[in-house]
Design a protein around this motif. Structure first.
Motif, PDB file in Angstrom:
ATOM      1  N   UNK A  53       0.877  -1.182   0.000  1.00 51.62           N
ATOM      2  CA  UNK A  53       0.000   0.000   0.000  1.00 51.62           C
ATOM      3  C   UNK A  53       0.905   1.219   0.000  1.00 51.62           C
ATOM      4  N   UNK A  54       0.752   2.058  -0.992  1.00 54.69           N
ATOM      5  CA  UNK A  54       1.534   3.295  -1.046  1.00 54.69           C
ATOM      6  C   UNK A  54       0.801   4.385  -0.282  1.00 54.69           C
ATOM      7  N   UNK A  55       1.485   4.963   0.705  1.00 56.07           N
ATOM      8  CA  UNK A  55       0.870   6.002   1.522  1.00 56.07           C
ATOM      9  C   UNK A  55       1.103   7.401   0.971  1.00 56.07           C
ATOM     10  N   UNK A  56       2.121   7.560   0.126  1.00 59.79           N
ATOM     11  CA  UNK A  56       2.406   8.876  -0.420  1.00 59.79           C
ATOM     12  C   UNK A  56       2.993   9.844   0.584  1.00 59.79           C
ATOM     13  N   UNK A  57       3.441   9.346   1.728  1.00 58.17           N
ATOM     14  CA  UNK A  57       4.011  10.207   2.770  1.00 58.17           C
ATOM     15  C   UNK A  57       5.521  10.310   2.599  1.00 58.17           C
ATOM     16  N   UNK A  58       6.105  11.466   2.896  1.00 56.65           N
ATOM     17  CA  UNK A  58       7.558  11.609   2.785  1.00 56.65           C
ATOM     18  C   UNK A  58       8.274  10.758   3.823  1.00 56.65           C
ATOM     19  N   UNK A  59       9.442  10.275   3.479  1.00 55.44           N
ATOM     20  CA  UNK A  59      10.236   9.447   4.396  1.00 55.44           C
ATOM     21  C   UNK A  59      10.950  10.346   5.394  1.00 55.44           C
ATOM     22  N   UNK A  60      10.189  10.860   6.336  1.00 59.06           N
ATOM     23  CA  UNK A  60      10.701  11.709   7.408  1.00 59.06           C
ATOM     24  C   UNK A  60      10.186  11.187   8.734  1.00 59.06           C
ATOM     25  N   UNK A  61      10.702  11.738   9.824  1.00 61.57           N
ATOM     26  CA  UNK A  61      10.214  11.326  11.133  1.00 61.57           C
ATOM     27  C   UNK A  61       8.727  11.591  11.290  1.00 61.57           C
ATOM     28  N   UNK A  62       8.279  12.762  10.821  1.00 60.04           N
ATOM     29  CA  UNK A  62       6.854  13.089  10.900  1.00 60.04           C
ATOM     30  C   UNK A  62       6.038  12.141  10.031  1.00 60.04           C
ATOM     31  N   UNK A  63       6.584  11.806   8.848  1.00 60.33           N
ATOM     32  CA  UNK A  63       5.877  10.887   7.974  1.00 60.33           C
ATOM     33  C   UNK A  63       5.736   9.509   8.583  1.00 60.33           C
ATOM     34  N   UNK A  64       6.779   9.044   9.266  1.00 56.14           N
ATOM     35  CA  UNK A  64       6.727   7.735   9.914  1.00 56.14           C
ATOM     36  C   UNK A  64       5.651   7.723  10.997  1.00 56.14           C
ATOM     37  N   UNK A  65       5.507   8.833  11.729  1.00 60.66           N
ATOM     38  CA  UNK A  65       4.492   8.903  12.784  1.00 60.66           C
ATOM     39  C   UNK A  65       3.099   8.692  12.203  1.00 60.66           C
ATOM     40  N   UNK A  93      -1.784   9.967  -7.150  1.00 63.83           N
ATOM     41  CA  UNK A  93      -0.367   9.641  -7.025  1.00 63.83           C
ATOM     42  C   UNK A  93       0.503  10.813  -6.637  1.00 63.83           C
ATOM     43  N   UNK A  94      -0.061  11.977  -6.386  1.00 60.95           N
ATOM     44  CA  UNK A  94       0.744  13.158  -6.070  1.00 60.95           C
ATOM     45  C   UNK A  94       1.643  12.875  -4.883  1.00 60.95           C
ATOM     46  N   UNK A  95       2.869  13.377  -4.952  1.00 62.79           N
ATOM     47  CA  UNK A  95       3.867  13.067  -3.930  1.00 62.79           C
ATOM     48  C   UNK A  95       3.453  13.555  -2.563  1.00 62.79           C
ATOM     49  N   UNK A  96       2.739  14.681  -2.524  1.00 61.00           N
ATOM     50  CA  UNK A  96       2.400  15.245  -1.229  1.00 61.00           C
ATOM     51  C   UNK A  96       1.014  14.846  -0.757  1.00 61.00           C
ATOM     52  N   UNK A  97       0.374  13.916  -1.439  1.00 59.83           N
ATOM     53  CA  UNK A  97      -0.989  13.551  -1.079  1.00 59.83           C
ATOM     54  C   UNK A  97      -1.014  12.918   0.303  1.00 59.83           C
ATOM     55  N   UNK A  98      -2.106  13.124   1.057  1.00 60.52           N
ATOM     56  CA  UNK A  98      -2.188  12.596   2.407  1.00 60.52           C
ATOM     57  C   UNK A  98      -2.552  11.126   2.417  1.00 60.52           C
ATOM     58  N   UNK A  99      -2.476  10.545   3.598  1.00 58.91           N
ATOM     59  CA  UNK A  99      -2.905   9.165   3.771  1.00 58.91           C
ATOM     60  C   UNK A  99      -4.392   9.062   3.500  1.00 58.91           C
ATOM     61  N   UNK A 100      -4.886   7.876   3.086  1.00 55.97           N
ATOM     62  CA  UNK A 100      -6.272   7.730   2.649  1.00 55.97           C
ATOM     63  C   UNK A 100      -7.300   8.224   3.639  1.00 55.97           C
ATOM     64  N   UNK A 116      -2.365  18.572   0.778  1.00 59.07           N
ATOM     65  CA  UNK A 116      -1.052  18.426   1.422  1.00 59.07           C
ATOM     66  C   UNK A 116      -0.917  19.281   2.675  1.00 59.07           C
ATOM     67  N   UNK A 117      -1.624  20.418   2.719  1.00 55.68           N
ATOM     68  CA  UNK A 117      -1.557  21.267   3.914  1.00 55.68           C
ATOM     69  C   UNK A 117      -2.139  20.534   5.116  1.00 55.68           C
ATOM     70  N   UNK A 118      -3.295  19.887   4.914  1.00 54.73           N
ATOM     71  CA  UNK A 118      -3.919  19.168   6.016  1.00 54.73           C
ATOM     72  C   UNK A 118      -3.146  17.903   6.377  1.00 54.73           C
ATOM     73  N   UNK A 119      -2.596  17.247   5.363  1.00 59.19           N
ATOM     74  CA  UNK A 119      -1.795  16.054   5.641  1.00 59.19           C
ATOM     75  C   UNK A 119      -0.551  16.418   6.442  1.00 59.19           C
ATOM     76  N   UNK A 120       0.093  17.521   6.077  1.00 55.89           N
ATOM     77  CA  UNK A 120       1.271  17.957   6.813  1.00 55.89           C
ATOM     78  C   UNK A 120       0.942  18.338   8.246  1.00 55.89           C
TER      79      UNK A 120
END
Length: 402
Positions: A53-65, A93-100, A116-120
């Protein structure tokens, strides 16, 4: 979490997942986070092949959370037989798209920069070290105190041409969509204020004033029951387990879910009767004293000291439920018994009791697990009356002949 390299952090979390018996794992592909593990076959067969399952989240500490939150939701859905591939197929498929879940519950499909603003914002919320210490409470807070207002934000943006970008005017429209002096308006102001800080948006100077104004006086002081009425209603509860839960809330001013997340050992004979609300609760660990103290015997709470088995059988495994769901179960039971009060009426009555006996507001607020500012705002009417009465008594004392 931010001090560990994302790849090392993913390995660390995967070791923890393996130790817990969870089949799902995190993975990094092209600097984006995803899930991998045995999942229901999209064709509907009983097989559970290893899938991604692709989450589209950046590989960062915040993304892992955030990815860990999504992994837990997927795991629960699979175990409960309600997993569906449909939300994941529809993810852009947008790179900054949030989790489902964020995409479905918060942002509309055409939200543009809003998504992406709300996902971030969600990623930053769960990555906060203070919130990671209490994950169950954080999930409950997000679900009950943030998500509804972000959903309203997304709805207004979808219905307003050119409002795909989050800005101060949009936040103002969302705030003004709630009634004046309402609890929802106050909470909306808090949630959107946090979003504005995250996005570094400047809000109007009177934002706090416009979003405030909530107090028990607005809702007829919630029609708080007298002590005699509280005891009378307890006698009308036929189930002894729920009478004990009712008694704990009345005696200690507990939140709905806190009844099931307390160390009750101090209720034993000879104990100091000071309850410890556990760290897994919404606002973390705190201690609370009984008011009225004689209600411990009146409600028969001493029997809970050795074991909480006398309480209602409610699922408290936070891997399978949330604090909000536990609290909702309590509220539903009050309605089922036809009680003319809510669980929070018992909590508010406890707070007013402490005001009448002169307990310092800072102490009462700490016992209730909220800030002094919230305590003062919520119980403004009674605090003001107490302080004025004390001033009048002092002035009259000076007039009396010595």
């Amino acid at each position: 979490m931010a001090d560990i390299e994302p790849a090392a952090l993913v390995r660390q979390e995967n070791r923890r997942l393996a130790a817990s018996g969870t089949g799902l794992r995190l993975e990094i592909r092209q600097q984006r986070l995803g899930l991998r593990g045995p999942l229901p076959c999209p064709k509907g067969t009983p097989a559970r092949p290893v899938q991604r399952i692709s989450l589209g989240l950046p590989a960062t500490g915040a993304g892992v959370a955030v990815a860990l939150e999504q992994l837990e939701r997927v795991r629960q859905a699979v175990e409960q037989g309600r997993f569906s591939w449909e939300p994941w197929r529809r993810r852009p498929p947008a790179a900054a798209a949030p989790a489902p879940e964020v995409a479905q519950a918060v942002a509309p499909p055409e939200a543009g920069e809003l998504r992406p603003a709300l996902a971030g914002f969600e990623a930053a919320f769960f990555a906060d070290p203070r919130r990671r210490r209490r994950p169950a409470g954080s999930r409950s807070t997000w679900s009950g105190a943030y998500r509804p207002y972000l959903r309203r934000l997304a709805e207004l943006a979808a219905n307003t041409r050119g409002a795909a970008v989050v800005d101060a005017p949009l936040l103002e429209r969302v705030l003004e969509s709630y009634p004046l002096a309402s609890r929802s308006r106050q909470q909306c102001g808090i949630a959107l204020g946090a979003l504005a800080r995250h996005l570094q948006l400047a809000l109007p100077d009177d934002w706090s004033e416009r979003s405030g104004g909530y107090g028990l006086h607005v809702a007829r002081f919630r029609g708080l029951p007298s002590d005699a009425r509280i005891l009378e209603l307890a006698a009308a509860i036929p189930n002894p387990r729920w009478r004990l839960a009712y008694g704990l809330m009345a005696t200690y001013g507990l939140r709905n879910h806190e009844v099931f997340f307390c160390d009750l050992s101090a209720l034993a004979p000879g104990g100091d009767r000071v309850l410890r609300v556990l760290p897994t609760s919404k606002t973390g660990e705190h201690q609370v004293w009984p008011f009225q103290p004689d209600w411990v015997e009146r409600f028969g709470l001493e029997g809970l000291a050795e074991s909480a088995v006398g309480l209602p059988r409610v699922c408290t495994d936070l891997r399978r439920t949330t604090l909000q769901q536990v609290g909702r179960r309590v509220a539903e039971q009050f309605r089922r018994y036809g009680l003319p009060i809510t669980p929070y009426d018992l909590r508010h009555a406890w707070a007013v009791r402490t005001i009448h006996i002169g307990l310092p507001d800072t102490v009462a607020a700490r016992m209730m697990g909220h800030s002094v500012a919230i305590h003062t705002r919520t119980y403004h009417h009674w605090i003001t009356r107490r302080d004025q009465q004390q001033a009048v008594d002092t002035a009259l004392a000076r007039l009396r002949p010595s």
